[in-house]
Structure formats: C-alpha cells, structure tokens
Scaffold this active site. Structure first.
Site, PDB file in Angstrom:
ATOM      1  N   ASP A   1     -47.255  39.708 -38.216  1.00 16.97           N
ATOM      2  CA  ASP A   1     -46.087  39.529 -39.066  1.00 16.97           C
ATOM      3  C   ASP A   1     -45.086  40.655 -38.826  1.00 16.97           C
ATOM      4  O   ASP A   1     -45.485  41.783 -38.508  1.00 16.97           O
ATOM      5  CB  ASP A   1     -46.493  39.536 -40.541  1.00 16.97           C
ATOM      6  CG  ASP A   1     -47.266  38.286 -40.944  1.00 16.97           C
ATOM      7  OD1 ASP A   1     -47.162  37.270 -40.225  1.00 16.97           O
ATOM      8  OD2 ASP A   1     -47.972  38.336 -41.972  1.00 16.97           O
ATOM      9  N   PRO A   2     -43.793  40.395 -38.999  1.00 16.19           N
ATOM     10  CA  PRO A   2     -42.795  41.451 -38.806  1.00 16.19           C
ATOM     11  C   PRO A   2     -43.072  42.701 -39.636  1.00 16.19           C
ATOM     12  O   PRO A   2     -42.829  43.823 -39.175  1.00 16.19           O
ATOM     13  CB  PRO A   2     -41.482  40.776 -39.239  1.00 16.19           C
ATOM     14  CG  PRO A   2     -41.710  39.327 -38.951  1.00 16.19           C
ATOM     15  CD  PRO A   2     -43.165  39.084 -39.275  1.00 16.19           C
TER      16      PRO A   2
END
Length: 293
Positions: A38-39
């Site tokens: 995930d970012p």
C-alpha cells in the site's frame, strides 16, 4: 541485469511508482514487482529485473512479516490512517489482558473481508477505483493464514504488533475488525514489511542508495542474480552443450546424486553460474525446460 533488487519502499509511494523509478535506474522496461505494498506502507518490495521478470510466476504464494501500529478509538473508511474518520472517537484503555484475547481471534486460519479501498478486483476493476467513485463495493471473504501475531507493546491507545502471515492477508482488516470487537473502532496507523518470501529488510536498499549506485554505474551491487533466486529449487550445473540443447527446448537429465529425489522443479545453471532454465520433472531424473532465460 537479470535478477532481483530489494527496495525499501518509502511511504506515500505506490509500488508502480517504485517500478517506474527502477526502470530509469536500470535502463530497461523489464521491471516488475513480487507483490504490492500500500502507498502508506514501507519496507520490503522485491523487484524482478530483465529476463528474471519471467520468474515471477513461481512467487505466487509467499509468506510475509509485517510490523505495524494499530490505533484504537475510532475507525476510518480505508482502515488506515490515510482515510476519513468513519466513527465517533471514544476513550479506550488498552492492556494486554483485554487486547490479547481479541488478537487471538485472528491467529491461525481465518476468514477476512478485504478493505473496500484495496487492489482486489471486481469484474476486472480494482475495488479502490469503485470506492473512490462512491460506487458500491462488495468483496467476498477469503481464507488467509496468520502464523503468528505478537503484541509487541502498548502505548496509550496504540498497540504495536508483528504479524507473520500468508500472502493476501490484510493487516488493515485485522486492525479494523479488532476495533469492532472491542466496540471502539480502530485503524492501522503504520505498516512496515520486513520480510516477503525469501527477501528481508536487511538486504533492501533505499531509493536514494539505488540512485547513487545507478549514477556510479554500480547498480549490479544491489542485484541478486537470477541463479540465486528460488533457493528451494535444487541446482543442476550443465555444460555448454547441454545448455544449448535446453535453450532449444530439449529435455535434460540430472544427476541422482546431486538433486533431491522427487523435486518438481530444478534450476539448470551454466558452468559460469548463470541461470539457463527452470526444468519441470517429466520422468525420474529427466526434466523439461518450462522456462528458458
């Protein structure tokens, strides 16, 4: 440049951002990843480069180890700290006596529903794309394996945990569901992946370090060569004639004394130490090249 470079992904970068950066560093479009982050997460992101991108098919089910911090008191719509608050904040007092039994419900084989804001696809469309357009997102629960879930520490309304789990496990869902059980809401405040399959944070390089190596023409210092990948596959060293035959699709024999009996796959490696092919068993001691580099 055929192999893997392990990147310590920075926060707020998507995995695709890192892939694009590596393409510029390595001077090739042939770069892929072995499982997204995930970012908002940091840590181990293995990138396959060059002809080694074709080995990605053998990395479909790798265990992961994460360290994260769960904040209790309210939930968010993304199940992490980047989302919008989805419940009223309530006071909560955490202690091991009350929290550990809750976490125990997420140990072992569990069924979890992925977050609506996730890369899971619905009719070919990522769920996050639908969620951001405020369209309904219905994801089916999936079976995942949590081999261990350690409560490392508690600080006020936050609990630090370490999780060893199967691929496809969402710690955001564990955090959210734990908050639901306690009746106070919760979200995953931070997440760092320390292990992904065979790759560990100790061998990871930051983008700044990789930029310096690329500028110096020394990027290969960070490269794990293709022949060293998939260490669970036995190695069969082949001479130049056999290597040429393998590249032409010919079956090859292996020594019964060098390779464990019954291995489905072997790595055919040249006398110079380069990966020639992945062979799949056809008969005892006879392998067919299913992937040729």
């Amino acid at each position: 440049m055929d192999g893997v470079i392990v990147v310590d992904k920075p926060r707020e970068w998507t995995s695709h951002d890192v892939v694009n950066k590596m393409r510029r560093f390595a001077g090739t479009r042939k770069v892929g990843h072995l499982g997204t982050l995930d970012p908002g997460a940091t840590g181990v992101l293995p990138l396959v480069i060059g002809r080694a991108t074709r080995l990605a098919q053998f990395y479909t089910r790798n265990d992961k180890i994460y360290e994260g911090v769960i904040h209790f008191g309210y939930s968010t719509d993304t199940y992490d700290g980047d989302g919008q608050r989805a419940s009223e904040e309530v006071p909560v007092t955490l202690d091991r006596a009350s929290l550990d039994p809750v976490l125990d419900r997420f140990r072992g084989e569990i069924t979890q529903t992925p977050p609506a804001v996730s890369a899971k696809k619905i009719a070919g469309v990522p769920a996050y794309a639908l969620a951001r357009k405020h369209q309904p997102v219905v994801l089916e629960p999936v079976q995942v394996q949590v081999y261990s879930l350690e409560l490392l520490s508690i600080d006020g309304q936050e609990a630090a945990v370490r999780v060893h789990c199967s691929a496809g496990t969402y710690l955001r869902s564990i955090a959210h569901d734990a908050g639901q059980i306690l009746g106070c809401g919760a979200f995953l405040k931070s997440l760092r992946r320390t292990v992904s399959g065979d790759f560990k944070i100790e061998t990871a390089r930051t983008l700044e370090q990789l930029s310096d190596l690329a500028a110096a023409g020394s990027l290969t210092e960070a490269l794990i060569p293709a022949a060293q990948l998939l260490p669970e596959f036995p190695v069969e060293t082949v001479d130049s004639i056999t290597a040429s035959q393998i590249r032409n699709g010919r079956d090859f024999r292996i020594s019964p004394f060098h390779t464990r009996q019954g291995a489905r796959y072997v790595k055919a490696v040249s006398q110079h130490g380069d990966l020639v092919a992945i062979g799949e068993a056809r008969l005892p001691h006879l392998y067919h090249p299913v992937l040729v580099l």
